[in-house]
Scaffold this motif. Structure first.
Motif, PDB file in Angstrom:
ATOM      1  N   SER A 100       0.819  -1.209   0.000  1.00 38.20           N
ATOM      2  CA  SER A 100       0.000   0.000   0.000  1.00 38.20           C
ATOM      3  C   SER A 100       0.858   1.266   0.000  1.00 38.20           C
ATOM      4  CB  SER A 100      -1.008  -0.068   1.161  1.00 38.20           C
ATOM      5  OG  SER A 100      -0.915   1.057   1.965  1.00 38.20           O
ATOM      6  N   LYS A 101       1.987   1.234   0.730  1.00 39.68           N
ATOM      7  CA  LYS A 101       2.913   2.377   0.679  1.00 39.68           C
ATOM      8  C   LYS A 101       3.466   2.557  -0.729  1.00 39.68           C
ATOM      9  CE  LYS A 101       4.745   2.116   5.389  1.00 39.68           C
ATOM     10  NZ  LYS A 101       5.695   3.006   6.054  1.00 39.68           N
ATOM     11  N   LEU A 102       3.799   1.447  -1.365  1.00 41.98           N
ATOM     12  CA  LEU A 102       4.338   1.513  -2.721  1.00 41.98           C
ATOM     13  C   LEU A 102       3.305   2.112  -3.680  1.00 41.98           C
ATOM     14  CD1 LEU A 102       6.578   0.840  -4.775  1.00 41.98           C
ATOM     15  CD2 LEU A 102       5.553  -1.431  -5.000  1.00 41.98           C
ATOM     16  N   ARG A 103       2.058   1.672  -3.552  1.00 44.29           N
ATOM     17  CA  ARG A 103       1.010   2.225  -4.429  1.00 44.29           C
ATOM     18  C   ARG A 103       0.861   3.728  -4.212  1.00 44.29           C
ATOM     19  NH1 ARG A 103      -1.416  -2.898  -3.900  1.00 44.29           N
ATOM     20  NH2 ARG A 103      -2.409  -2.267  -1.952  1.00 44.29           N
ATOM     21  N   THR A 104       0.919   4.147  -2.953  1.00 45.38           N
ATOM     22  CA  THR A 104       0.814   5.589  -2.661  1.00 45.38           C
ATOM     23  C   THR A 104       1.942   6.363  -3.339  1.00 45.38           C
ATOM     24  OG1 THR A 104      -0.178   5.073  -0.533  1.00 45.38           O
ATOM     25  CG2 THR A 104       0.724   7.288  -0.781  1.00 45.38           C
ATOM     26  N   ILE A 105       3.165   5.840  -3.244  1.00 48.02           N
ATOM     27  CA  ILE A 105       4.313   6.512  -3.878  1.00 48.02           C
ATOM     28  C   ILE A 105       4.132   6.547  -5.392  1.00 48.02           C
ATOM     29  CG2 ILE A 105       6.817   6.304  -4.325  1.00 48.02           C
ATOM     30  CD1 ILE A 105       6.091   7.454  -1.570  1.00 48.02           C
ATOM     31  N   MET A 106       3.701   5.433  -5.958  1.00 47.45           N
ATOM     32  CA  MET A 106       3.504   5.386  -7.412  1.00 47.45           C
ATOM     33  C   MET A 106       2.447   6.405  -7.845  1.00 47.45           C
ATOM     34  SD  MET A 106       3.715   1.299  -8.146  1.00 47.45           S
ATOM     35  CE  MET A 106       5.248   0.514  -8.698  1.00 47.45           C
ATOM     36  N   GLU A 107       1.410   6.562  -7.031  1.00 44.07           N
ATOM     37  CA  GLU A 107       0.376   7.558  -7.365  1.00 44.07           C
ATOM     38  C   GLU A 107       0.928   8.973  -7.279  1.00 44.07           C
ATOM     39  OE1 GLU A 107      -3.167   4.687  -5.688  1.00 44.07           O
ATOM     40  OE2 GLU A 107      -2.886   6.657  -4.722  1.00 44.07           O
ATOM     41  N   ARG A 108       1.731   9.219  -6.248  1.00 43.38           N
ATOM     42  CA  ARG A 108       2.330  10.566  -6.126  1.00 43.38           C
ATOM     43  C   ARG A 108       3.261  10.849  -7.306  1.00 43.38           C
ATOM     44  NH1 ARG A 108       4.750  10.825  -0.148  1.00 43.38           N
ATOM     45  NH2 ARG A 108       5.714  12.719  -0.973  1.00 43.38           N
ATOM     46  N   ILE A 109       4.009   9.844  -7.732  1.00 45.43           N
ATOM     47  CA  ILE A 109       4.905  10.016  -8.885  1.00 45.43           C
ATOM     48  C   ILE A 109       4.074  10.301 -10.138  1.00 45.43           C
ATOM     49  CG2 ILE A 109       6.541   8.821 -10.413  1.00 45.43           C
ATOM     50  CD1 ILE A 109       7.450   7.245  -7.857  1.00 45.43           C
ATOM     51  N   ASP A 110       3.032   9.505 -10.335  1.00 45.99           N
ATOM     52  CA  ASP A 110       2.159   9.712 -11.513  1.00 45.99           C
ATOM     53  C   ASP A 110       1.569  11.119 -11.534  1.00 45.99           C
ATOM     54  OD1 ASP A 110       2.513   7.309 -12.664  1.00 45.99           O
ATOM     55  OD2 ASP A 110       0.597   6.435 -12.004  1.00 45.99           O
ATOM     56  N   ALA A 111       1.163  11.581 -10.369  1.00 41.59           N
ATOM     57  CA  ALA A 111       0.535  12.903 -10.293  1.00 41.59           C
ATOM     58  C   ALA A 111       1.522  13.993 -10.722  1.00 41.59           C
ATOM     59  CB  ALA A 111       0.011  13.163  -8.873  1.00 41.59           C
ATOM     60  N   VAL A 112       2.752  13.940 -10.224  1.00 41.07           N
ATOM     61  CA  VAL A 112       3.749  14.957 -10.618  1.00 41.07           C
ATOM     62  C   VAL A 112       4.074  14.818 -12.099  1.00 41.07           C
ATOM     63  CG1 VAL A 112       5.961  16.039 -10.053  1.00 41.07           C
ATOM     64  CG2 VAL A 112       4.842  14.632  -8.371  1.00 41.07           C
ATOM     65  N   CYS A 113       4.234  13.586 -12.572  1.00 37.74           N
ATOM     66  CA  CYS A 113       4.590  13.377 -13.979  1.00 37.74           C
ATOM     67  C   CYS A 113       3.493  13.910 -14.893  1.00 37.74           C
ATOM     68  CB  CYS A 113       4.863  11.906 -14.260  1.00 37.74           C
ATOM     69  SG  CYS A 113       6.451  11.368 -13.583  1.00 37.74           S
ATOM     70  N   LYS A 114       2.235  13.678 -14.531  1.00 35.94           N
ATOM     71  CA  LYS A 114       1.122  14.200 -15.343  1.00 35.94           C
ATOM     72  C   LYS A 114       1.131  15.712 -15.360  1.00 35.94           C
ATOM     73  CE  LYS A 114      -2.245  10.608 -15.845  1.00 35.94           C
ATOM     74  NZ  LYS A 114      -2.136   9.705 -14.658  1.00 35.94           N
ATOM     75  N   ARG A 115       1.274  16.293 -14.175  1.00 39.86           N
ATOM     76  CA  ARG A 115       1.222  17.747 -14.032  1.00 39.86           C
ATOM     77  C   ARG A 115       2.358  18.434 -14.784  1.00 39.86           C
ATOM     78  NH1 ARG A 115       3.689  20.392  -9.979  1.00 39.86           N
ATOM     79  NH2 ARG A 115       3.770  18.676  -8.485  1.00 39.86           N
ATOM     80  N   THR A 116       3.528  17.788 -14.820  1.00 40.71           N
ATOM     81  CA  THR A 116       4.705  18.439 -15.405  1.00 40.71           C
ATOM     82  C   THR A 116       5.056  17.868 -16.778  1.00 40.71           C
ATOM     83  OG1 THR A 116       6.137  16.853 -14.281  1.00 40.71           O
ATOM     84  CG2 THR A 116       5.702  18.904 -13.126  1.00 40.71           C
ATOM     85  N   ASP A 117       4.286  16.881 -17.233  1.00 40.69           N
ATOM     86  CA  ASP A 117       4.541  16.207 -18.502  1.00 40.69           C
ATOM     87  C   ASP A 117       5.963  15.620 -18.541  1.00 40.69           C
ATOM     88  OD1 ASP A 117       3.795  15.271 -20.973  1.00 40.69           O
ATOM     89  OD2 ASP A 117       4.526  17.048 -22.044  1.00 40.69           O
ATOM     90  N   LYS A 118       6.307  14.898 -17.468  1.00 37.70           N
ATOM     91  CA  LYS A 118       7.632  14.296 -17.374  1.00 37.70           C
ATOM     92  C   LYS A 118       7.518  12.800 -17.131  1.00 37.70           C
ATOM     93  CE  LYS A 118      10.669  17.987 -16.178  1.00 37.70           C
ATOM     94  NZ  LYS A 118       9.953  19.257 -16.372  1.00 37.70           N
ATOM     95  N   LYS A 119       8.632  12.120 -17.339  1.00 31.86           N
ATOM     96  CA  LYS A 119       8.694  10.675 -17.064  1.00 31.86           C
ATOM     97  C   LYS A 119       9.857  10.431 -16.110  1.00 31.86           C
ATOM     98  CE  LYS A 119       6.803   8.113 -20.950  1.00 31.86           C
ATOM     99  NZ  LYS A 119       6.569   9.081 -22.034  1.00 31.86           N
ATOM    100  N   THR A 120       9.666   9.481 -15.204  1.00 27.76           N
ATOM    101  CA  THR A 120      10.765   9.120 -14.316  1.00 27.76           C
ATOM    102  C   THR A 120      10.653   7.647 -13.960  1.00 27.76           C
ATOM    103  OG1 THR A 120      12.035   9.932 -12.413  1.00 27.76           O
ATOM    104  CG2 THR A 120       9.688   9.570 -12.057  1.00 27.76           C
ATOM    105  N   THR A 121      11.740   7.078 -13.477  1.00 24.70           N
ATOM    106  CA  THR A 121      11.739   5.675 -13.044  1.00 24.70           C
ATOM    107  C   THR A 121      11.978   5.623 -11.546  1.00 24.70           C
ATOM    108  OG1 THR A 121      12.560   4.899 -15.174  1.00 24.70           O
ATOM    109  CG2 THR A 121      12.910   3.448 -13.301  1.00 24.70           C
TER     110      THR A 121
END
Ligand SMILES: *Cc1c(COP(=O)(O)O)cnc(C)c1O
Length: 232
Positions: free
Chosen positions: A9-30
């Motif tokens: 569940s912590k991992l899913r939360t982090i993945m969601e936070r990453i997705d949110a920033v990537c969407k907002r900034t139009d960026k990709k990260t690993t």
């Protein structure tokens, strides 16, 4: 102690936070999940939940965990800690990327090990932007001559830069360091070719990964937010 459900569940939360920033900034990260000091079962739980990249700091621990999980073929191991020349053999050829190369002597040890194995080892050059004596990595001033070393070392390839700013409680305080690493990359990129391809920026940890993504991190290294605090 963390259960499977908690880690996932912590991992899913982090993945969601990453997705949110990537969407907002139009960026990709690993996301590189930093599993140092944590048991292999936690890595398996994170893998089940969709994580594929894991980061380790200690050479023996890296060797043992990669051996133990060798049947999980889609795991991508990153080495992110300080590496002694006499332990290079535990890591070269097993890590998809060694993030923490800050001296020519370490580069040489990696080159000679990789040459013997007839492979090309991908690495990042670590930059100590704040000049903290407690941290490894070379200074900005030393970076161009370090990158020039790759030309006659055909079994290593430099894929970018890594940094670890001083620790701040406020993630915004890390931003100038992330901006600086990106500027260095952008300045140096056109000056090098061949086996120096400055694509990647490895920066951002639990406290500041969102700021790092905003500033162009292509790899973020997150431990505590996924696996819980270490050494407790
Ligand atoms: C431990 C470590 C991390 C992860 O730090 P957290 O704050 O736990 O996310 C990232 N990078 C390096 C180099 C580390 O040693």
């Amino acid at each position: 102690m963390h259960t499977r459900e908690e880690i996932q569940s912590k991992l899913r939360t982090i993945m969601e936070r990453i997705d949110a920033v990537c969407k907002r900034t139009d960026k990709k990260t690993t996301l590189v999940a930093v599993s140092k000091t944590k048991p292999v079962e936690m890595i398996q739980w994170a893998h089940e939940a969709g994580c594929r990249n894991f980061g380790e700091n200690y050479a023996q621990e890296f060797r043992d965990k990669t051996a133990e999980l060798s049947d999980v073929t889609d795991l991508r191991w990153h080495f992110i800690g300080s590496l002694q020349r006499n332990k290079v053999r535990y890591v070269v050829g097993k890590a998809v990327l060694i993030h923490s190369v800050g001296t020519v002597s370490l580069l040489d040890a990696i080159q000679s090990r990789a040459a013997r194995a007839d492979i090309v080892q991908d690495i990042l050059v670590e930059v100590n932007l704040a000049g903290e004596p407690s941290k490894s990595g070379l200074s900005e001033a030393e970076l161009p001559s370090m990158l020039a070393q790759f030309a006659d070392r055909p079994n290593v390839r430099c894929l970018g830069l890594m940094t670890m700013p001083p620790f701040f409680a406020d993630p915004e305080a890390s931003r100038p360091y992330f901006v600086r690493l990106r500027e260095l990359r952008d300045d140096l990129r056109p000056r090098f070719g061949g086996n120096v391809d400055l694509t990647h920026l490895s920066m951002g940890m639990t406290a500041d990964f969102e700021v790092a993504i905003e500033e162009g991190a292509t790899l973020i290294r997150v431990g505590t937010a996924i696996f819980g605090p270490r050494g407790t």
